[in-house]
Design an enzyme around this catalytic site. Structure first.
Site, short mmCIF file in Angstrom:
data_model
loop_
_atom_site.label_atom_id
_atom_site.label_comp_id
_atom_site.label_asym_id
_atom_site.label_seq_id
_atom_site.Cartn_x
_atom_site.Cartn_y
_atom_site.Cartn_z
CG ASP A 27 -2.10 0.91 1.09
OD1 ASP A 27 -2.39 1.36 -0.04
OD2 ASP A 27 -2.74 1.20 2.11
CG HIS A 44 -0.31 2.26 -9.31
ND1 HIS A 44 -0.55 1.84 -8.02
CD2 HIS A 44 -1.38 3.02 -9.66
CE1 HIS A 44 -1.71 2.34 -7.61
NE2 HIS A 44 -2.24 3.05 -8.59
CG LEU A 138 9.42 -16.75 -4.01
CD1 LEU A 138 9.28 -16.78 -2.49
CD2 LEU A 138 9.81 -15.35 -4.47
C1 IPE Z 1 -5.41 -2.95 -0.47
O1 IPE Z 1 -5.09 -1.61 -0.50
C2 IPE Z 1 -5.36 -3.53 -1.86
C3 IPE Z 1 -4.02 -3.69 -2.46
C4 IPE Z 1 -2.90 -3.37 -1.88
C5 IPE Z 1 -4.00 -4.26 -3.79
P1 IPE Z 1 -6.19 -0.48 -0.65
O2 IPE Z 1 -5.46 0.81 -0.71
O3 IPE Z 1 -7.10 -0.78 -1.77
O4 IPE Z 1 -7.01 -0.60 0.71
P2 IPE Z 1 -7.83 0.50 1.51
O5 IPE Z 1 -8.73 1.17 0.53
O6 IPE Z 1 -6.82 1.44 2.09
O7 IPE Z 1 -8.53 -0.25 2.58
C1 IPE Z 2 -1.59 0.24 -3.43
O1 IPE Z 2 -1.38 1.61 -3.41
C2 IPE Z 2 -1.77 -0.30 -4.84
C3 IPE Z 2 -3.12 -0.77 -5.15
C4 IPE Z 2 -4.13 -0.76 -4.34
C5 IPE Z 2 -3.33 -1.28 -6.50
P1 IPE Z 2 -2.59 2.64 -3.39
O2 IPE Z 2 -2.92 2.99 -4.79
O3 IPE Z 2 -3.70 2.12 -2.58
O4 IPE Z 2 -1.89 3.86 -2.68
P2 IPE Z 2 -2.56 4.88 -1.63
O5 IPE Z 2 -3.14 4.05 -0.53
O6 IPE Z 2 -3.60 5.66 -2.37
O7 IPE Z 2 -1.42 5.72 -1.16
MG MG Z 3 -4.15 2.28 -0.59
#
Ligand code: IPE
Ligand code: IPE
Ligand code: MG
Length: 247
Positions: A27, A44, A138
């Site tokens: 995240d 990303h 892995l």
């Molecule tokens: C969880 O992160 C999903 C992934 C890392 C793919 P999100 O950013 O979507 O989760 P929330 O919205 O903070 O709960």
């Molecule tokens: C995690 O990073 C990647 C996915 C959920 C695909 P986020 O896109 O959720 O990043 P934040 O949480 O907005 O910083």
């Molecule tokens: Mg996120």
């Protein structure tokens, strides 16, 4: 710096009780980009580099399974443009990296409703899985279009169908065989779950499988996550006492 990493790595390997299965909620890509005044997709992209670092680090330690939360069932609710950019990045990366992963003896698998992805995209993942299926290093498990509640519901539907068809006696159902109906069929539960970027929630990830998983939350944003950060999480895990409800 690299000396420090080597020392930590040596200590981990000496300690011995490595987690078999590590899962990561990757995240913070969006926040990483925002802090740099960049579009979210740049976060990303930078996140893909962190994936490479961590896959390598996990392989070097001899971790058996690494599950990465790559795209959640709920992430479809993001702006269309972001969703398609993430998907494009995912397929391009898989295509580009698969030979290297294969060479490194990595076995790629997926967890989630893969059948809902577009056929030609699904094809790339299936080819990658096929190409690496006999590898013994892995296991890299990409949780894709994954949602924990959907997974449990899908399992319940499969079970109900088998009971109706007389293939399963409902009284034979227990925790062990229930787990076989989940997307993760055959995989041991994660020993350690890492979440980056400081959020203290599960976000519908591996709900059944994480009942006794050790949690490790770090404020580091995923694109900044290094091999050293990964090793620190492993070291933290190795120095915990797991009880599973016992004394
Ligand atoms: C969880 O992160 C999903 C992934 C890392 C793919 P999100 O950013 O979507 O989760 P929330 O919205 O903070 O709960
Ligand atoms: C995690 O990073 C990647 C996915 C959920 C695909 P986020 O896109 O959720 O990043 P934040 O949480 O907005 O910083
Ligand atoms: Mg996120």
């Amino acid at each position: 710096m690299s000396n420090e990493i080597d020392k930590l790595k040596d200590a981990i390997l000496k300690k011995g009780n490595l987690p078999t299965h590590v899962a990561i909620i990757m995240d913070g890509n969006g926040r990483w980009a925002k802090r740099r005044g960049l579009p979210r997709i740049a976060g990303h992209k930078a996140g893909v580099k962190a994936v490479k670092r961590v896959v390598e680090a996990a392989g070097e330690l001899g971790i058996s399974i690494l599950t990465l939360f790559t795209f959640s069932h709920e992430n479809w609710k993001r702006p269309k443009q972001e969703v398609s950019a993430i998907m494009k990045l995912l397929y391009e990366t898989t295509k580009r990296e698969i030979n290297e992963l294969d060479k490194n003896n990595v076995k790629l698998i997926t967890t989630g409703r893969i059948e809902e992805l577009s056929p030609q995209r699904r094809d790339i993942l299936e080819k990658a899985r096929e190409q690496t299926k006999d590898n013994t290093g892995l296991i890299l498990n990409l949780a894709l279009n994954y949602g924990g509640r959907t997974e449990i519901l899908d399992a319940v539907k499969l079970i109900a169908r088998e009971v109706k068809q007389g293939k399963l006696d409902i009284d034979d159902l227990n925790e062990e065989n229930f787990a076989k109906y989940l997307y993760t069929n055959g995989l041991p539960d994660p020993d350690l779950l890492i979440r980056t970027s400081g959020e203290k929630r599960i976000s519908n990830f591996l709900l059944w499988q994480t009942s006794y998983t050790e949690l490790y939350i770090t404020d580091v944003l995923w694109p900044n996550f290094t091999a050293k950060d990964f090793y620190e999480a492993i070291w933290d895990y190795q120095n915990r006492e797991r009880r599973f409800g016992r004394v």
